[in-house]
Design a protein around this motif. Structure first.
Motif, PDB file in Angstrom:
ATOM      1  N   MET A 275      50.651  47.103  48.623  1.00  0.00           N
ATOM      2  CA  MET A 275      49.554  48.018  48.920  1.00  0.00           C
ATOM      3  C   MET A 275      48.788  48.377  47.656  1.00  0.00           C
ATOM      4  SD  MET A 275      48.252  49.456  51.605  1.00  0.00           S
ATOM      5  CE  MET A 275      46.610  49.201  50.960  1.00  0.00           C
ATOM      6  N   GLN A 276      49.523  48.681  46.597  1.00  0.00           N
ATOM      7  CA  GLN A 276      48.855  49.004  45.338  1.00  0.00           C
ATOM      8  C   GLN A 276      48.107  47.794  44.779  1.00  0.00           C
ATOM      9  OE1 GLN A 276      50.908  51.149  42.273  1.00  0.00           O
ATOM     10  NE2 GLN A 276      52.323  52.116  43.708  1.00  0.00           N
ATOM     11  N   GLY A 277      48.719  46.607  44.876  1.00  0.00           N
ATOM     12  CA  GLY A 277      48.056  45.398  44.394  1.00  0.00           C
ATOM     13  C   GLY A 277      46.768  45.130  45.144  1.00  0.00           C
ATOM     14  N   THR A 278      46.779  45.319  46.470  1.00  0.00           N
ATOM     15  CA  THR A 278      45.566  45.122  47.269  1.00  0.00           C
ATOM     16  C   THR A 278      44.485  46.118  46.878  1.00  0.00           C
ATOM     17  OG1 THR A 278      46.900  44.320  49.120  1.00  0.00           O
ATOM     18  CG2 THR A 278      44.661  45.034  49.607  1.00  0.00           C
ATOM     19  N   ALA A 279      44.891  47.373  46.669  1.00  0.00           N
ATOM     20  CA  ALA A 279      43.917  48.404  46.302  1.00  0.00           C
ATOM     21  C   ALA A 279      43.315  48.126  44.920  1.00  0.00           C
ATOM     22  CB  ALA A 279      44.588  49.777  46.320  1.00  0.00           C
ATOM     23  N   VAL A 280      44.163  47.791  43.949  1.00  0.00           N
ATOM     24  CA  VAL A 280      43.666  47.515  42.592  1.00  0.00           C
ATOM     25  C   VAL A 280      42.751  46.287  42.598  1.00  0.00           C
ATOM     26  CG1 VAL A 280      44.375  46.784  40.285  1.00  0.00           C
ATOM     27  CG2 VAL A 280      45.617  48.605  41.447  1.00  0.00           C
ATOM     28  N   GLY A 281      43.162  45.223  43.320  1.00  0.00           N
ATOM     29  CA  GLY A 281      42.332  44.028  43.392  1.00  0.00           C
ATOM     30  C   GLY A 281      41.001  44.285  44.066  1.00  0.00           C
ATOM     31  N   SER A 282      41.016  45.100  45.133  1.00  0.00           N
ATOM     32  CA  SER A 282      39.765  45.412  45.834  1.00  0.00           C
ATOM     33  C   SER A 282      38.826  46.221  44.957  1.00  0.00           C
ATOM     34  CB  SER A 282      40.080  46.177  47.125  1.00  0.00           C
ATOM     35  OG  SER A 282      40.910  45.405  47.980  1.00  0.00           O
ATOM     36  N   ILE A 283      39.376  47.187  44.241  1.00  0.00           N
ATOM     37  CA  ILE A 283      38.534  47.991  43.344  1.00  0.00           C
ATOM     38  C   ILE A 283      37.935  47.122  42.244  1.00  0.00           C
ATOM     39  CG2 ILE A 283      38.599  49.855  41.631  1.00  0.00           C
ATOM     40  CD1 ILE A 283      40.712  51.195  43.414  1.00  0.00           C
ATOM     41  N   TYR A 284      38.740  46.218  41.708  1.00  0.00           N
ATOM     42  CA  TYR A 284      38.239  45.307  40.672  1.00  0.00           C
ATOM     43  C   TYR A 284      37.127  44.421  41.235  1.00  0.00           C
ATOM     44  CZ  TYR A 284      38.167  41.629  37.125  1.00  0.00           C
ATOM     45  OH  TYR A 284      37.764  40.722  36.170  1.00  0.00           O
ATOM     46  N   GLY A 285      37.291  43.953  42.468  1.00  0.00           N
ATOM     47  CA  GLY A 285      36.255  43.132  43.085  1.00  0.00           C
ATOM     48  C   GLY A 285      34.972  43.893  43.308  1.00  0.00           C
ATOM     49  N   VAL A 286      35.083  45.150  43.753  1.00  0.00           N
ATOM     50  CA  VAL A 286      33.889  45.968  43.989  1.00  0.00           C
ATOM     51  C   VAL A 286      33.153  46.233  42.680  1.00  0.00           C
ATOM     52  CG1 VAL A 286      33.084  48.238  44.735  1.00  0.00           C
ATOM     53  CG2 VAL A 286      34.781  47.012  46.096  1.00  0.00           C
ATOM     54  N   LEU A 287      33.900  46.579  41.632  1.00  0.00           N
ATOM     55  CA  LEU A 287      33.267  46.832  40.330  1.00  0.00           C
ATOM     56  C   LEU A 287      32.606  45.573  39.779  1.00  0.00           C
ATOM     57  CD1 LEU A 287      35.975  49.093  38.618  1.00  0.00           C
ATOM     58  CD2 LEU A 287      33.785  49.801  39.608  1.00  0.00           C
ATOM     59  N   SER A 288      33.259  44.418  39.959  1.00  0.00           N
ATOM     60  CA  SER A 288      32.667  43.169  39.474  1.00  0.00           C
ATOM     61  C   SER A 288      31.383  42.834  40.229  1.00  0.00           C
ATOM     62  CB  SER A 288      33.677  42.025  39.619  1.00  0.00           C
ATOM     63  OG  SER A 288      34.836  42.279  38.852  1.00  0.00           O
ATOM     64  N   CYS A 289      31.392  43.072  41.541  1.00  0.00           N
ATOM     65  CA  CYS A 289      30.171  42.838  42.327  1.00  0.00           C
ATOM     66  C   CYS A 289      29.041  43.770  41.885  1.00  0.00           C
ATOM     67  CB  CYS A 289      30.456  43.036  43.810  1.00  0.00           C
ATOM     68  SG  CYS A 289      31.435  41.716  44.543  1.00  0.00           S
ATOM     69  N   PHE A 290      29.396  45.007  41.524  1.00  0.00           N
ATOM     70  CA  PHE A 290      28.370  45.952  41.058  1.00  0.00           C
ATOM     71  C   PHE A 290      27.780  45.496  39.726  1.00  0.00           C
ATOM     72  CE2 PHE A 290      27.321  49.649  38.415  1.00  0.00           C
ATOM     73  CZ  PHE A 290      26.316  50.209  39.183  1.00  0.00           C
ATOM     74  N   ILE A 291      28.638  44.969  38.839  1.00  0.00           N
ATOM     75  CA  ILE A 291      28.154  44.534  37.528  1.00  0.00           C
ATOM     76  C   ILE A 291      27.282  43.275  37.646  1.00  0.00           C
ATOM     77  CG2 ILE A 291      28.879  43.660  35.265  1.00  0.00           C
ATOM     78  CD1 ILE A 291      31.360  45.450  35.519  1.00  0.00           C
ATOM     79  N   PHE A 292      27.686  42.361  38.511  1.00  0.00           N
ATOM     80  CA  PHE A 292      26.977  41.079  38.634  1.00  0.00           C
ATOM     81  C   PHE A 292      26.095  41.032  39.895  1.00  0.00           C
ATOM     82  CE2 PHE A 292      30.615  40.117  35.955  1.00  0.00           C
ATOM     83  CZ  PHE A 292      30.082  39.278  34.984  1.00  0.00           C
ATOM     84  N   HIS A 293      25.625  42.193  40.370  1.00  0.00           N
ATOM     85  CA  HIS A 293      24.843  42.173  41.607  1.00  0.00           C
ATOM     86  C   HIS A 293      23.523  41.451  41.446  1.00  0.00           C
ATOM     87  CE1 HIS A 293      23.054  45.599  39.468  1.00  0.00           C
ATOM     88  NE2 HIS A 293      21.991  45.456  40.262  1.00  0.00           N
ATOM     89  N   LYS A 294      22.999  41.363  40.214  1.00  0.00           N
ATOM     90  CA  LYS A 294      21.750  40.634  39.993  1.00  0.00           C
ATOM     91  C   LYS A 294      21.985  39.145  39.773  1.00  0.00           C
ATOM     92  CE  LYS A 294      19.182  44.507  37.987  1.00  0.00           C
ATOM     93  NZ  LYS A 294      18.419  44.997  36.801  1.00  0.00           N
ATOM     94  N   TYR A 295      23.234  38.780  39.462  1.00  0.00           N
ATOM     95  CA  TYR A 295      23.561  37.372  39.179  1.00  0.00           C
ATOM     96  C   TYR A 295      24.652  36.939  40.175  1.00  0.00           C
ATOM     97  CZ  TYR A 295      21.370  38.927  34.860  1.00  0.00           C
ATOM     98  OH  TYR A 295      20.508  39.473  33.949  1.00  0.00           O
ATOM     99  N   VAL A 296      24.218  36.630  41.379  1.00  0.00           N
ATOM    100  CA  VAL A 296      25.164  36.322  42.450  1.00  0.00           C
ATOM    101  C   VAL A 296      25.976  35.077  42.139  1.00  0.00           C
ATOM    102  CG1 VAL A 296      25.381  35.825  44.921  1.00  0.00           C
ATOM    103  CG2 VAL A 296      23.590  37.391  44.108  1.00  0.00           C
TER     104      VAL A 296
END
Length: 642
Positions: A275-296
């Protein structure tokens, strides 16, 4: 293609750990030899500390080596003289562990029986052994480390007549000889009489093979329970996942699918880690998408550092492999997704579905496997005591007129030792699981006591292997000398039987203690049955039958009796060189037997003390009364008799 690539990786890793283990063996041997050869206490203690540290590292390397070799098909040259690398590792590991046990049993340093001549011989053996280990081209070739005849006679003839007076030193030399000799292997069976007798009986062999073949097609109870667990968990996860959301309900089934493992695992810890691994991975994915939202097109780049971070999570105690895999899978769908809507919304929906799946997984695990790891560890401890009784009961000295029984006696001890080794390994797995699991409303698991008992039991397993090996060779030597050694072997036989008579009742008592659920329940049962007690003395009628091992005095008494018999063997006159060699070998093997049996008793006394401490922690009330093992014994024996 993938399997071939993985096989290459496993082979590379296995060879790398093999070389590291060879270096570790060389360093441990050097430290052990320096310890026993040291001329002052400070030097000996320093090298002994290094040897203990290297021993822990060597154990980890050995396990990593075996795990890598289990994942590949190791190709060996078609050479009848080549042996399996795992067997080579075992042949080296067992004598080195024996040296560690011998050094830990030395009372003082420097060792008085090690003189300049013996010290030079030991250092010479170290040089010869390290010279072979330093040849990287021959790592997977047969290890020919046999010393020449002159060096062997130096160890065997000149050393044993001094070393037998100090059993730890004699056992150290015994292990050194096993390490140097190519043909000596404690872990292998040197007695083939039993195997040959089984092979001669063709009819039994055919029926046994047919039975083994038929059993392979019949699913075991463990396989059926695992299949039921998988189907039930997946069914519930998909049912509740689709009920919650038809669009993303399959994520709950995926979370469960990657959670299955045929081995027993810490349920709550594994669920929490995933559960913790899924949550940490999901948060990392969301933050990465926010950083690279202009460079899909560059969204997959953050996966590279995340995969590197996965290797650290995989070896961490908090997440382990289960949490690390969940962390990678948690980030991958978010970074690689298309047409799933906003990343935040998708991440929240996926975490909710994973939670549903893991809750179903947790419920099914609790229903189908209700026993706590702490309870299983205690039950396994009781079974281990039972197996230890069987092992000790099979220790015997076969005198010449009974040599026809020698094969079955030593072989039975080896089989019993193998069974006990499996039980100890399972117990270690339960202890690891119990330490990771929460206690909830139950009594806390006292892992320190279990760890100390596990250490003693592991040492006993090693000692029993040496006992079986020495028994086999004593039997072979008895056939050579005939009836001239009958009186001495009769005395040794009586000595061994006396030890068994004292030790087995204690083990039986320890087994019965670990079988009771609670001392409070024991008191209630006694009151229910109205068991009489002497009011004046406060003791039960069977108090006189209680006997426990008397600590160091017991071990010293056993050691002195063996030393007396060894003195009789050493003083026995010999007429020629052959008889002198036989006498030296008898001293070596009897010294090994005496050391191992005395240390078996020592380790059992340690286990008894740890179990007494564990009883105090189990109840946590009226500690002064609970430490009275005699009273507990009387109560248990009365209930068993009725």
């Amino acid at each position: 293609m993938i399997n071939g690539f993985l096989c290459v990786i496993h082979t590379f890793q296995a060879r790398r750990f093999y070389r590291l283990y060879i270096e570790n063996i060389s360093e441990r041997l050097n430290c052990n030899l320096e310890t026993i050869s040291a001329t002052d206490n400070l030097t000996a203690v320093s090298f002994f500390s290094q040897a203990k540290s290297l021993s822990k590292v060597g154990s980890k390397l050995f396990q990593r080596m075996k795990s890598n070799m289990n994942g590949i098909h190791w190709e060996m040259p078609h050479n009848p003289h080549c042996i399996d690398p795992k067997e080579r590792l075992q042949d080296m590991e067992v004598p080195i562990r024996g040296m560690d046990i011998a050094l830990s049993s030395c009372t003082t340093f420097p060792v008085s029986v090690v003189d300049e001549e013996l010290r030079d011989t030991l250092l010479n053996c170290r040089g010869r052994y390290n010279q072979k280990l330093d040849q990287p081209d021959n790592l997977f070739a047969p290890l020919d480390t046999t010393t020449n005849l002159e060096s062997k006679k130096k160890i065997l003839n000149k050393s044993i007549f001094k070393a037998y007076k100090d059993l730890p030193t004699a056992f150290f030399l015994y292990c050194l000889q096993l390490l140097l000799e190519k043909s000596s292997s404690v872990a292998k069976k040197t007695n083939h009489v039993v195997e040959n007798s089984l092979e001669d009986d063709d009819s039994k062999g055919i029926f046994r093979k047919i039975r083994e073949l038929a059993m392979k097609f019949i699913p075991s109870r463990h396989s059926l329970v695992f299949a039921l667990k998988c189907s039930l968990t997946l069914g519930l996860a998909m049912l509740f996942g689709l009920t919650y959301s038809k669009d993303s309900g399959y994520w709950s089934g995926l979370a469960v699918a990657i959670s299955f493992d045929t081995r027993r695992q810490p349920t709550f810890w594994a669920t929490n880690a995933r559960m913790q691994g899924t949550a940490v991975g999901s948060i990392y994915g969301v933050l990465s998408c926010f950083i690279f939202h202009k460079y899909v097109d560059l969204r997959l780049l953050p996966l590279l550092p995340w995969v590197v971070f996965y290797t650290f999570l995989r070896h961490s105690r908090l997440y382990g492999q289960a949490g690390a895999i969940s962390a990678v899978i948690g980030a991958l769908p978010i970074l690689g997704r298309e047409h799933y809507g906003p990343p935040k919304q998708f991440a929240i929906a996926r975490i909710a579905e994973v939670s549903i799946g893991l809750i179903c997984f947790l419920i099914v695990e609790i229903i189908l496997s209700p026993s706590r790891a702490a309870t299983l560890a205690r039950t396994q401890l009781s079974r281990t005591f039972r197996a230890l009784q069987d092992c000790i009961g099979k220790i015997s000295i076969i005198i010449p007129r009974e040599n026809h029984q020698s094969s079955s006696s030593s072989q039975e001890l080896r089989e019993a030792q193998k069974k006990m080794k499996c039980l100890v390994s399972q117990m270690e797995a339960f202890i690891v699981e119990a330490e990771l699991e929460p206690s909830f409303w139950f009594l806390p698991f006292h892992g320190a006591c279990y760890r100390k008992m596990l250490e003693s039991l592991s040492r006993i397993v090693d000692l029993l292997l040496f006992v079986a090996y020495s028994m086999e060779h004593i039997s072979e030597l008895s056939q050579k000398v005939g009836g001239s050694w009958v009186d001495l072997q009769d005395q040794m036989h009586e000595n061994v039987e006396s030890v068994k008579k004292n030790v087995c009742p204690t083990l039986k008592f320890l087994e019965e203690i670990t079988q009771i659920k609670s001392l409070t329940d024991l008191e209630k049962e006694l009151k229910k049955r109205n068991v009489p007690c002497d009011i004046e003395s406060g003791e039960y009628p069977n108090a006189d039958t209680f006997r426990t091992l008397s600590g160091d005095e017991e071990v010293d008494s056993i050691t002195e009796s063996f030393l007396k018999h060894l003195e009789d063997i050493a003083s026995k006159s010999d007429n020629n060189t052959d008889e002198e060699m036989v006498k030296c070998e008898m001293l070596f093997h009897y010294s090994c037997l005496g050391f191992c049996i005395s240390n078996l008793v020592r380790e059992i006394i340690k286990i008894e003390n740890e179990l007494r401490e564990l009883l105090l922690m189990w109840e946590n009330e009226n500690p002064s009364g609970l430490s009275n093992m005699k009273e507990i014994y009387c109560k248990i024996s009365i209930l068993c008799s009725r």
